[in-house]
Design an enzyme around this catalytic site. Sequence first.
Site, short mmCIF file in Angstrom:
data_model
loop_
_atom_site.label_atom_id
_atom_site.label_comp_id
_atom_site.label_asym_id
_atom_site.label_seq_id
_atom_site.Cartn_x
_atom_site.Cartn_y
_atom_site.Cartn_z
CB SER A 291 -20.75 55.78 48.68
OG SER A 291 -20.63 54.76 47.74
CG ASP B 276 -23.35 53.67 48.20
OD1 ASP B 276 -24.01 54.73 48.12
OD2 ASP B 276 -22.97 53.19 49.28
NE ARG C 136 -15.95 46.33 46.15
CZ ARG C 136 -16.97 45.76 45.52
NH1 ARG C 136 -16.97 44.45 45.31
NH2 ARG C 136 -17.98 46.48 45.10
MG MG Z 1 -21.42 49.46 50.34
#
Ligand code: MG
Length: 893
Positions: free
Chosen positions: A580, A634, A519
């Site tokens: 992440s 994250d 995103r």
């Molecule tokens: Mg996630």
Amino acid sequence: QVQRALRALTIPLERLQVMKDHMMQAMQKGLSRSTHSQAPVQMLPTYICSTPDGTEKGDFLVVELCQSQVRTLMVTLLGDGNLSPQMMYKTFDMPEEIMKGSGEALFDFIAQCVSQFLADTSSSQERLPLGFVFPFSCRQIQLDKAELISWSKDFSCSDVEGKDVGQLLQSAINKQELSHVELVAVMNDTVGTMMTCSTEGRPCEVALVMDKGSNCCFMAEAHLVEIAKETSGRMCVNTEWGCFGDNGSLNDIVTPYDECVDNESSSPGEKRFEKMVGSLYLGEIVRHVLITLAAEKVLFKGSNVAILKEKGVVKTQQVLEIINHEEGLAVTKRMLEALGLPPNERDCSRVQQICLAVVSRAASLYAAGLAAVLTYMCQTREMDQLLVNVGVDGELYQGHTRFEEILQSVTRLLAPECVATFLPSTDGSGRGAAMVTAVALRLEAQHREVNEVLAPLRLSLADLEQVQALMRQEMELGLGQETNANASVRMLPTFVCNTPDGTEQGEFLALDLGGTNFRVLVVRVTEEGIRMASEIYVIPTAIMQGTGEALFDHIIECIIDFQTKQDLMNHVLPLGFTFSFPCKQVGLDKALLLTWTKGFSATDCVGQDVVQLLREAAQRKHQTGLNVVALVNDTVGTMISCGYDDPKCEVGLIVGTGTNACYMEEMRNVGTVEGDEGRMCINMEWGAFGDNGCLDHIFTSFDKLVDDQTINPGKQRFEKLISGMYLGEIVRHILLAMADRQLLFHGKPGPKLYCKDIFKTKFLSTIELNGLALRQIRAILQDLDLDVSYEDSVLLREVCEAVSLRAAQLCAAGLAAVVEKMRESRGLDQLTTTVGVDGTLYKLHPTFSENVQKTLQDLAPKCSVTFMPSEDGSGKGAALVAAVACRITSSGQ
Ligand code: MG
Ligand code: ADP
């Protein structure tokens, strides 16, 4: 006057509909714990949770207490679909004094009958399972434990009421030195009828007993049977519906004839429904109609009708013959002649009409009761249509086509959504009792095997404490300058040393890579709060697993697209990058990728500075307005975004596709970064916990199968026990193993279940949802080409529960190590802290979060931990880290 009598005996369809509704309400009341004691029907749980599937095999002994007899049977099942059970039986007359004597004498007598029977019957089995048919109202506590509520039917033995009749029988049998005879089930006769009618692939789930008395039992959804403990699957419920109407609900259809029958019975005012339908009473009802019409001089004019005053002179059997027999009139004539009444043609035809009215009414009332049961089953199973087999037994039904026709057609009218197939039972109570016993043993054996399969997944508190201690040990290793290289938990410094203080402001870009979706976001932090806009972009597998250059080029293209759409092309906004994957962070905006996880494997990235790779791609794409301020994991984003709302939030946890955690550690404990002042957020990368072999003892064969089929075998071992990417796979392998052991899907799982990742982790959430949503489970499994029985789905649920519980407990063991370490390093007796959590598995699974919290409390009792679900931690969090960084830079700190 004849017409008036016939009218009184005719119940209109609308009234039957009303009775059906009342019956359904009564059933609901009987099943609910709070209203059970006042319910018009008792709805007794039987603890029979399955019907025969045809694989039952062996010798089964049955002893049945009848009106004035004891019947013993030996039933041999061949495992052939119950098509040809072999039976041997013997009946023993019971002396009158036994029925009214002491309880001990009664059970001794029964045990002696068993002993005598076995003396002439051979069975080579070491253990002889026994089913006990005890046709009195009992409070069942377990399958082999039933307390007699009260005697009826001329029995009144002392010292039995309130006692467990199973125990009484077993003791009496032991006295006879028959220790190989083992009581397995105590049951009511109605249940037996249901059980005998079940054959392979054709379960029978309702039984109607239409005999002297009247009763019905059916398989109810177990969670609705509140007075029994079982919550999954189904349980046979004995409605004891003969009592329906005792509260007055049938008063408007009770005729004066019924009143007379009731008054002359041994229990006036009780069992009103049964007295309108039971074969013990139909002849009597006819007799009272005849008495009334004779008194009104409509029938038998000029004759002496005194004979009709005698109870029992009109037999139900005769009534049935009169309406069924082709020569019903001749039968009527013979009956009247036998009673010494003039059999003229008009009287005969009227008597025949009356008999028909009484029997039709009984059939219609049965239909209304049955329709209530069927509709209730259909509704509680959330089905649009119910296809069901109904076992029927009793003298009213057998061979009486007229009765059958009415029963079936009225049932169809009252429950049009249900299609019932009626199966006459043969020797219901005896053979059925053997079946109940056989099914109980089959389930017991199955349970043992299921437990064997699942045992390795069940962790004790001691196991979890050990995992916690190991995690603690690995954490220390990971933090130490010298030991870091050998630790499976990397404990990466993040260079995030401050949590938001609420004064941050501005407009930021954020990227989120490493979750399910890639995103791009724009985040506006103002005094009023945080506003965001975002766009999801797909990263095709070819790019995830292609070259690093292509991957970062793709990312830049997405950013450009987003900036164009958001009209941000001319702004240079500080950018926070949620990345992440495990990185060795050198500064807030400098991080070397240590390894890819979660399905990524782009080349030429490992060992590189990810921020630099992004900047280079921007140059290649001539995108000059990029200002990368911070790269965060994250978990860190999650912690920071929750920290914006709750300053006590000093731990971040993710349980989504993967799992990871971070927390604020004292700088003096962080051997891998210079400086002793303050705290720094440590990205644990705990998914790799166990990669050095320290958790090998808890891995099961299923975990190894799952691991073998991943793109990184031997890596991220802890994660592979916990996170969304793997739980469905673990379940799938267990299901295959169970099918292999014939415990599921009749041993044939079908080809689809062999496909990797076909069993999604979100299925666990659906399957474990409370109140076993059988229909949804069916739908899931039908997609997998699996045709499941409801027993399969009960087992499936057990498997899912074992897998998700273990995941939650392991996650808690990890967290316990974290919060205990924080508490100790701060020198506190009690630590109060908040964990910011993200991840769909944690958020959507029905019991995962609860299980994590419960286990954590057990493992770290000195820590009081609040869990705060983050809202878009990886997006908002990255922007906030960038915001904090900008605040600190601009204030010159
Ligand atoms: Mg996630
Ligand atoms: P990520 O961790 O990739 O950022 P999520 O937190 O959304 O993304 O987690 C996605 C994972 O959650 C998927 O791997 C899937 O297995 C699991 N998942 C999706 N829906 C559910 C659900 N209803 N219940 C449990 N797990 C789910």
